[in-house]
Design an enzyme around this catalytic site. Structure first.
Site, short mmCIF file in Angstrom:
data_model
loop_
_atom_site.label_atom_id
_atom_site.label_comp_id
_atom_site.label_asym_id
_atom_site.label_seq_id
_atom_site.Cartn_x
_atom_site.Cartn_y
_atom_site.Cartn_z
N ARG A 22 19.50 54.50 -24.89
CA ARG A 22 19.86 53.96 -23.58
C ARG A 22 21.02 54.71 -22.93
O ARG A 22 20.98 55.05 -21.76
CB ARG A 22 20.20 52.46 -23.69
CG ARG A 22 20.30 51.75 -22.35
CD ARG A 22 20.69 50.29 -22.50
NE ARG A 22 22.04 50.11 -23.01
CZ ARG A 22 23.15 50.29 -22.30
NH1 ARG A 22 23.08 50.63 -21.05
NH2 ARG A 22 24.33 50.13 -22.86
N CYS A 160 24.92 40.77 -24.49
CA CYS A 160 25.39 41.21 -25.80
C CYS A 160 25.89 40.01 -26.59
O CYS A 160 25.39 39.70 -27.66
CB CYS A 160 26.47 42.26 -25.62
SG CYS A 160 25.76 43.75 -24.94
N CYS A 182 27.94 45.36 -30.17
CA CYS A 182 29.36 45.26 -29.86
C CYS A 182 30.03 46.63 -29.80
O CYS A 182 30.10 47.35 -30.80
CB CYS A 182 30.03 44.39 -30.91
SG CYS A 182 31.77 44.14 -30.60
N ASP A 183 30.51 46.97 -28.62
CA ASP A 183 31.31 48.18 -28.38
C ASP A 183 32.73 47.80 -28.81
O ASP A 183 33.49 47.18 -28.05
CB ASP A 183 31.20 48.48 -26.88
CG ASP A 183 32.05 49.65 -26.42
OD1 ASP A 183 32.97 50.05 -27.15
OD2 ASP A 183 31.77 50.15 -25.32
N ASN A 191 35.54 40.37 -25.67
CA ASN A 191 34.75 39.30 -26.27
C ASN A 191 35.59 38.36 -27.12
O ASN A 191 35.36 37.15 -27.14
CB ASN A 191 33.59 39.89 -27.09
CG ASN A 191 32.60 40.66 -26.23
OD1 ASN A 191 32.14 41.73 -26.61
ND2 ASN A 191 32.27 40.15 -25.06
N SER A 281 30.31 54.01 -21.88
CA SER A 281 28.95 54.56 -21.79
C SER A 281 28.06 53.61 -21.01
O SER A 281 27.87 52.46 -21.42
CB SER A 281 28.38 54.76 -23.19
OG SER A 281 29.12 55.74 -23.87
N1 LIG Z 1 29.10 50.54 -23.21
C1 LIG Z 1 29.42 49.29 -22.83
N2 LIG Z 1 30.46 48.67 -23.43
C2 LIG Z 1 30.81 47.41 -23.06
O1 LIG Z 1 31.77 46.87 -23.65
C3 LIG Z 1 30.05 46.76 -22.04
C4 LIG Z 1 28.98 47.43 -21.43
N3 LIG Z 1 28.69 48.70 -21.84
N4 LIG Z 1 28.28 46.88 -20.41
C5 LIG Z 1 28.47 45.51 -20.03
C6 LIG Z 1 29.82 45.02 -20.30
C7 LIG Z 1 30.94 45.47 -19.42
N5 LIG Z 1 32.08 45.42 -20.34
C8 LIG Z 1 33.27 46.11 -20.16
C9 LIG Z 1 33.32 47.13 -19.25
C10 LIG Z 1 34.50 47.84 -19.06
C11 LIG Z 1 35.62 47.49 -19.79
C12 LIG Z 1 36.90 48.25 -19.55
O2 LIG Z 1 36.89 49.28 -18.91
N6 LIG Z 1 38.02 47.78 -20.03
C13 LIG Z 1 39.30 48.45 -19.90
C14 LIG Z 1 40.19 47.81 -18.84
C15 LIG Z 1 39.50 47.14 -17.73
C16 LIG Z 1 40.45 46.67 -16.65
O3 LIG Z 1 41.43 47.39 -16.34
O4 LIG Z 1 40.24 45.58 -16.11
C17 LIG Z 1 40.06 48.31 -21.20
O5 LIG Z 1 40.92 49.16 -21.42
O6 LIG Z 1 39.81 47.36 -21.96
C18 LIG Z 1 35.58 46.44 -20.70
C19 LIG Z 1 34.40 45.76 -20.88
C20 LIG Z 1 31.66 44.96 -21.62
N7 LIG Z 1 30.32 45.44 -21.61
O1 LIG Z 2 30.17 41.57 -23.74
C1 LIG Z 2 29.78 42.71 -24.07
C2 LIG Z 2 28.81 43.38 -23.34
C3 LIG Z 2 28.41 44.60 -23.76
N1 LIG Z 2 28.94 45.16 -24.86
C4 LIG Z 2 28.49 46.52 -25.26
C5 LIG Z 2 27.70 46.69 -26.51
C6 LIG Z 2 26.94 47.99 -26.24
O2 LIG Z 2 27.80 49.10 -26.48
C7 LIG Z 2 26.66 47.91 -24.75
C8 LIG Z 2 25.30 47.33 -24.44
O3 LIG Z 2 24.32 48.21 -24.82
P1 LIG Z 2 22.89 47.75 -25.41
O4 LIG Z 2 22.12 49.02 -25.43
O5 LIG Z 2 22.31 46.75 -24.45
O6 LIG Z 2 23.13 47.18 -26.77
O7 LIG Z 2 27.65 47.03 -24.24
C9 LIG Z 2 29.91 44.51 -25.58
O8 LIG Z 2 30.44 45.02 -26.60
N2 LIG Z 2 30.29 43.29 -25.17
#
Ligand SMILES: Nc1nc(=O)c2c([nH]1)NC[C@@H]1CN(c3ccc(C(=O)N[C@@H](CCC(=O)O)C(=O)O)cc3)CN21
Ligand SMILES: O=c1ccn([C@H]2C[C@H](O)[C@@H](COP(=O)(O)O)O2)c(=O)[nH]1
Length: 282
Positions: A22, A160, A182-183, A191, A281
């Protein structure tokens, strides 16, 4: 904090490289992690080895609880995390169900507040469990699930952290939360906060004490382009956990749906190392 650092170290020590179609970025991956948060003792599981933007995580949770379906709604309450998945995700941009700029489709809260029933009506899972718990009822199915495989193609991303089960033991409320993917550097930072706040908030509006959260993660990963930064983060010494204070005037689900904002959540004693910007990503 300790369990978070242990999970990160475990991924580095024991993780297996897995290609991800993906995103096109491979991940160092482990299967199964069980985290616990003690809400009763107000040990807020916030990262201290880097600065955490926890208000954005709380805003994201509020959006889920309100049934938001647009990145613009999330932005309006201080959360930018859905912009990329709404507007930069190639598969979603060409999906005929996408209703235009910022649309997320039928994800998370849309399922939680408006699960489509075969008879054309909608089921509000959150209202049902709040009503039951407020009356001291736990029917062993007080579940909020965003996981609707029949509608995956109607949304930009599969949820997720997809299912939250509430349980009452006497006057104490517990939460078990399930996460399929979980990223760990980016997503888990949010989370953990969301699990803790969800239990604290639902306990508060249903009139119960909050107990513990059991957070069950299946696929826990670090993307390849995050690994060097994570190794740096792991060299830092953690500080003690802060405490979270929630405005006691939040008393009902209607309050959560209408006037509650991230200003109603404040921290006591948050000390952290400087921010680290991890790559994301899409
Ligand atoms: N690859 C990926 N990882 C994710 O954790 C994730 C997704 N995709 N897609 C859906 C949601 C969106 N989420 C996210 C997206 C961005 C941040 C992020 O950029 N966090 C920064 C600060 C954000 C801010 O300044 O408000 C950080 O340093 O934690 C965190 C969670 C969690 N999810
Ligand atoms: O609340 C969240 C939302 C998303 N993630 C992360 C986990 C994965 O890295 C991507 C989603 O990719 P999939 O291919 O759909 O698994 O976003 C997260 O940790 N927490």
């Amino acid at each position: 904090m300790k369990q978070y650092l242990q999970l990160c170290q475990r991924i580095i020590d024991e993780g297996i490289w897995v290609n991800n179609a993906r995103t096109g970025t491979r991940c160092l991956t482990v299967i199964n992690a069980d985290l616990e948060y003690n809400v009763a003792a107000n040990q807020f599981p916030l990262l201290t080895t880097r600065k955490s933007f926890y208000k954005a995580a709380i805003a994201e949770l509020l959006g889920y609880l309100r049934g938001y379906d647009s990145a613009a709604q999330f932005r309006a309450i201080g959360c930018n995390t859905w912009n990329a998945n709404a507007n930069e995700n190639a598969a979603w941009l060409t999906n005929s169900h996408r209703k235009g700029e910022d649309d997320l489709g039928r994800v998370y809260g849309v399922q939680g507040r408006g699960w489509q029933k075969p008879d054309g009506t909608k089921l509000d899972q959150l209202q049902k469990l709040v009503t039951n718990l407020s009356q001291g009822i736990d029917d062993r199915g007080e579940i909020l699930t965003f996981y609707n495989p029949g509608e995956f193609e109607l949304g930009c991303l599969r949820p997720c952290m997809h299912t939250h089960t509430f349980s009452l033991l006497g006057d104490t409320l517990y939460l078990t939360s399930y996460q399929r993917s979980c990223d760990v550097p980016l997503g888990l930072n949010f989370n953990q906060v969301q699990c803790f706040v969800l239990l604290a908030l639902i306990a508060q509006i249903t009139g119960h004490k909050a107990g513990k959260v059991y957070h069950k993660i299946v696929n826990a990963h670090i993307y390849e382009n995050q690994l060097a930064l994570m190794k740096q983060q792991l060299e830092r010494e953690p500080y003690s956990s802060p405490k979270l204070h929630i405005n006691p005037n939040i008393k009902t689900l209607a309050d959560v749906e209408s006037w509650v904002s991230t200003d109603d959540f404040t921290l006591e004693g948050y000390q952290s190392h400087p921010a680290i910007k991890y790559p994301f990503s899409v």
